[in-house]
Scaffold this motif. Sequence first.
Motif, PDB file in Angstrom:
ATOM      1  N   ALA A 103      -2.491   5.768  10.257  1.00  0.00           N
ATOM      2  CA  ALA A 103      -2.139   5.925  11.666  1.00  0.00           C
ATOM      3  C   ALA A 103      -1.723   4.585  12.266  1.00  0.00           C
ATOM      4  O   ALA A 103      -2.333   3.553  12.006  1.00  0.00           O
ATOM      5  N   ARG A 104      -0.707   4.602  13.079  1.00  0.00           N
ATOM      6  CA  ARG A 104      -0.147   3.376  13.634  1.00  0.00           C
ATOM      7  C   ARG A 104      -1.132   2.717  14.602  1.00  0.00           C
ATOM      8  O   ARG A 104      -1.588   3.344  15.557  1.00  0.00           O
ATOM      9  N   CYS A 159       2.197   4.835   9.273  1.00  0.00           N
ATOM     10  CA  CYS A 159       2.909   3.605   8.925  1.00  0.00           C
ATOM     11  C   CYS A 159       2.532   3.129   7.533  1.00  0.00           C
ATOM     12  O   CYS A 159       1.445   3.405   7.040  1.00  0.00           O
ATOM     13  N   ILE A 160       3.436   2.350   6.937  1.00  0.00           N
ATOM     14  CA  ILE A 160       3.086   1.643   5.706  1.00  0.00           C
ATOM     15  C   ILE A 160       2.052   0.589   6.071  1.00  0.00           C
ATOM     16  O   ILE A 160       2.267  -0.242   6.953  1.00  0.00           O
ATOM     17  N   ASP A 161       0.919   0.607   5.373  1.00  0.00           N
ATOM     18  CA  ASP A 161      -0.261  -0.138   5.780  1.00  0.00           C
ATOM     19  C   ASP A 161      -0.878  -0.824   4.560  1.00  0.00           C
ATOM     20  O   ASP A 161      -0.943  -0.244   3.478  1.00  0.00           O
ATOM     21  N   ILE A 162      -1.332  -2.069   4.737  1.00  0.00           N
ATOM     22  CA  ILE A 162      -2.115  -2.754   3.706  1.00  0.00           C
ATOM     23  C   ILE A 162      -3.574  -2.419   3.961  1.00  0.00           C
ATOM     24  O   ILE A 162      -4.131  -2.820   4.987  1.00  0.00           O
ATOM     25  N   THR A 207      -8.425  10.320  14.866  1.00  0.00           N
ATOM     26  CA  THR A 207      -7.369   9.405  14.626  1.00  0.00           C
ATOM     27  C   THR A 207      -7.923   8.039  14.415  1.00  0.00           C
ATOM     28  O   THR A 207      -8.616   7.546  15.241  1.00  0.00           O
ATOM     29  N   LYS A 208      -8.114   8.100  12.915  1.00  0.00           N
ATOM     30  CA  LYS A 208      -8.561   6.993  12.283  1.00  0.00           C
ATOM     31  C   LYS A 208      -7.970   6.282  12.741  1.00  0.00           C
ATOM     32  O   LYS A 208      -7.518   6.391  12.119  1.00  0.00           O
ATOM     33  N   LYS A 209      -8.329   7.314  12.864  1.00  0.00           N
ATOM     34  CA  LYS A 209      -7.840   7.942  13.048  1.00  0.00           C
ATOM     35  C   LYS A 209      -8.862   7.941  13.849  1.00  0.00           C
ATOM     36  O   LYS A 209      -9.449   7.229  13.825  1.00  0.00           O
ATOM     37  N   GLN A 210      -9.360   9.082  14.453  1.00  0.00           N
ATOM     38  CA  GLN A 210     -10.260   9.867  15.232  1.00  0.00           C
ATOM     39  C   GLN A 210     -11.231   9.457  14.615  1.00  0.00           C
ATOM     40  O   GLN A 210     -11.871   9.725  13.855  1.00  0.00           O
ATOM     41  N   PRO A 218       1.609  13.495  14.705  1.00  0.00           N
ATOM     42  CA  PRO A 218       2.180  12.153  14.852  1.00  0.00           C
ATOM     43  C   PRO A 218       1.815  11.540  16.200  1.00  0.00           C
ATOM     44  O   PRO A 218       1.678  12.241  17.208  1.00  0.00           O
ATOM     45  N   VAL A 219       1.683  10.221  16.202  1.00  0.00           N
ATOM     46  CA  VAL A 219       1.318   9.491  17.420  1.00  0.00           C
ATOM     47  C   VAL A 219       2.582   9.127  18.194  1.00  0.00           C
ATOM     48  O   VAL A 219       3.582   8.681  17.623  1.00  0.00           O
TER      49      VAL A 219
END
Length: 746
Positions: A215-216, A197-200, A13-16, A685-686
Amino acid sequence: MKNLRKTLSCKRTKKQMLVILTSVMLLMAPVMGQAQTDLSANKPLPASKYHLPYFGKAKVLPGSLSDGIRFRIDDGAFTAEVLSAREGVITVLNRNEKEGAVVELKHTDGETSQYAHLGAIALSLHLGDTVKAGGLIGFQGKLNSDDPSNQLHFTIRDKNNRCDTMQLRIIRKISSVKEPAKSSENYSIVAFPSGKCIDIPNGSGLNGRELILYARNEGPNQHWSLKKEGDYYKIISEHNRKAITVVLGESSKKAMIVQEDIKETDAQLWTVKEFGYFRAFISKVNGQALIPATGDTLMQLKQADDHTAGVWTMKPAENIFAINKETLTPTEMKADLDELIKTLANNHPDMYAYTTKEKFNQEVAKVRQSISQPLPYREFFSRMIRLNKLFDGHTNINPIVNSRQTMSYAKSGGLFFPHQVRIENGKLFLSFSRNDSSKIEILSINQVPAGQILSQLGQTTNYEKQKMNDWNVQSNFGLILHGILNIQGPWFEYETRWNQSGMKANTTEQGITAQNLLSGNSRYYDRNEKFQYRSFEKESIALIEYNTCPMNEEGIKDLDAFLVNSFNDMKEKGIRNLFIDVSRNGGGGGDEVNSLLYNKLNHQARNWQSVMYKKMPGQTKLDTVPVHQCTNIITDGYDGKVYLIQSGYTYSAAVGVAAWFKFSGRGKVIGEETGGTTAAYVYAPVHQLPNSKILYQVSNTLWKFPFGARKDQGILPDVPVSIDYSKPHFELNDLKEFLIKGDNRN
């Protein structure tokens, strides 16, 4: 075979995971690497041969350019990485941390760049090494004992040893980026069911940068606010005040979801519909819904009904690493334990998959009995994490991310066990032992027996196969040793035994900083380590090291280009024997990625059907989703012999690579049984416990291959071979031996 293993996600969980390093980075700085600019080391600065010597936000400290530039990277975080501003050869390397470590590079035109006041230098660097642009130099450190926070002193000198103020002026100007204004109401926009999540990406500041699902981690590049404009909304980033924008392709059918400066355009306007707990975002441009794309790494616009469009939840932005109280009450701890069990029951296809219901309840009862008195966070976390041994490989309480006391210890300059380790047959060895005769076994650390250490650490995660469990422990040994067992420096006394003579010794050694610990770890997602190619023309042998299945668009493009170049080289040299090494591939992306490899090989058309069993919250019956696998015949690819090398470290999506080889008969599989299984619990999911704020993942899908699917067995090799993990790569003699064994096995 287009849909094969879409759901097999990397455990790390970039993760890892992100794998080893990413999890460690999440521990050290939840928003580290969230850049305010996107001036990556792969792109030179305008009108300059050099790049920024960091990737992230940095404050330029006052001072004369004749003495270089002083940067305070990531607000002075001691984990902030210093990167090479230009490819060069190391001519100065001084690891004296008391005076501030220094590295100097000499470039092809005679110019030099110097990186001073480093807190630590990457352990892999040596005098005479060539460092590529963007390569890790080390970590920023303190100017002196009176300095309140860490910084980097960076200098460029011309071939006459004069300070190059022109180049430095360009770098200083580009580094002067103002802090964006923050929004008061920010949310993480979370996709269901993946929990991403939506991520930049990397906190980019570039207009047109495609957004991803990730990953959040509660970085500001994952926080968004809604700005009302008439009947519509704009979705604005807390991080850089840019808006989520639709860019339609030439056909107006395919859309990219990017960030752009706020402006008057329908491409930034969205209708927001509520469906109870969920939200749908409908673009004004074409009336289509924003939904996760294949693989849950990108997003797309697609015509969808209300049910399938409403796949987003909006969770208030928070610091998920914050814990308001040091001590938790029995009521709070039991509520968290109940929440964990409830989440498992509601989301996991079979929470008793790797144990019996009776054993599961017994272990939960033990934890419940042990929390009858108020406990510090560390003690509660140590009790909860023992439940990991009951779960599958993608369901776990992460031992690194949740070690808040370790993060605090590291930030205060705490020292960790100074060596990497290996685990073999239930024993602990120093990692630099290369063969049986030189093995040095660790018998105890700070008077705690190695057997006790391994017994407790072995419960932190269950990855279905022992090798993967060992890999996780040994890759993060220093941090887990502190986080779970509270074994800490500054001094470590450890007893060892020399394997050849049986002689015992006691050693007392000072620990190392978190910077050195990180620099000693392999950078699993390093651009140069994802996949490598070597050829031996005389022997007509080639080796492709396929170390990870990329999960984002950039990684997929990298892999595609790498494979094209590799197979072109094999064609030019007439290579007749190809080895593909996935022995250290822990997973990642699914079939879209793996098909890039398959389509370079001649093979027959293949068809079969896998099955996904998905658990939906609130439903007792699993959804059965047949997944048809097929590949078209390929006649213009590589037609030589192909051998796949796998091991107990081959996991998740990488198992799918081995499965295709095994089922198609295109090549022989050499090595060990895969660590990942043919019936695997995937998607994870986290979630977060309400009182302790502990993060955990829960698989919600069971994937079954159509041939002998078993949750306790991986892909079996055609030619069993024991893998020597002390070697970072397979050498020519190894490959020649594999070739003989493969040819002799019918």
